[in-house]
Design an enzyme around this catalytic site. Structure first.
Site, PDB file in Angstrom:
ATOM      1  N   HIS A 262     -45.199 -60.433  48.451  1.00  0.00           N
ATOM      2  CA  HIS A 262     -45.430 -60.141  49.865  1.00  0.00           C
ATOM      3  C   HIS A 262     -46.913 -60.277  50.138  1.00  0.00           C
ATOM      4  CE1 HIS A 262     -41.349 -58.856  50.420  1.00  0.00           C
ATOM      5  NE2 HIS A 262     -41.459 -58.223  49.270  1.00  0.00           N
TER       6      HIS A 262
ATOM      7  N   TYR B 221     -51.460 -61.696  58.041  1.00  0.00           N
ATOM      8  CA  TYR B 221     -51.055 -62.709  57.066  1.00  0.00           C
ATOM      9  C   TYR B 221     -52.125 -63.739  56.735  1.00  0.00           C
ATOM     10  CZ  TYR B 221     -46.511 -60.723  58.127  1.00  0.00           C
ATOM     11  OH  TYR B 221     -45.464 -59.856  58.300  1.00  0.00           O
TER      12      TYR B 221
END
Length: 145
Positions: A100, A22
């Site tokens: 996302h 991430y």
């Protein structure tokens, strides 16, 4: 034009949770950049994050009457499990882009299905946190005016 940025469960851990997936940007970093970019595009942005499905649904319902014109949402794990979140987004009838950070299609099989994608105007996956800005630019370009 007011755009609502919604982030679901565990996205409050950005910057510390699995940075190899991430990245190092925190949620505060993401929200600040989103708001600044919105202003540069002549729009306004508000950000909301919750680890609770009901709180996200309540915020989506509020968007129907608070002047929000579009929603950018990263539903986190609720992407793959929440019909209720899908119904809330569909019910308010606002343009939606699903974002996302990682490419969910290169990850575990259960992440390949989204309840949100079928009602979204667009889906962005795998561009890192830059995906939020891409979603914002799309929505403002298409719906501002």
């Amino acid at each position: 034009m007011k755009v609502l940025l919604l982030n679901g469960p565990n996205l409050n851990l950005l910057g510390t949770r699995e940075p190899h997936i991430y990245g190092a940007d925190t949620l505060a970093d993401v929200e600040q950049r989103f708001k600044e970019e919105a202003l540069s595009l002549g729009a306004e942005a508000e950000a909301f994050q919750s680890n609770h499905e009901g709180a996200l649904i309540d915020r989506i319902h509020a968007a129907r009457t608070d002047g929000t014109k579009a929603i950018v949402i990263n539903p986190g794990g609720l992407t793959h499990t929440s019909v209720a979140l899908r119904d809330a987004l569909s019910g308010v009838a606002l343009p939606v882009v699903e974002v996302h950070i990682s490419n969910v299609h290169r990850r575990e099989e259960f992440r390949h299905h989204s309840y949100i994608s079928g009602i979204a105007d667009g889906v962005i996956a795998g561009l890192g946190v830059q995906g939020y800005g891409a979603a914002l630019r799309f929505l403002v370009g298409r719906y501002k005016g």
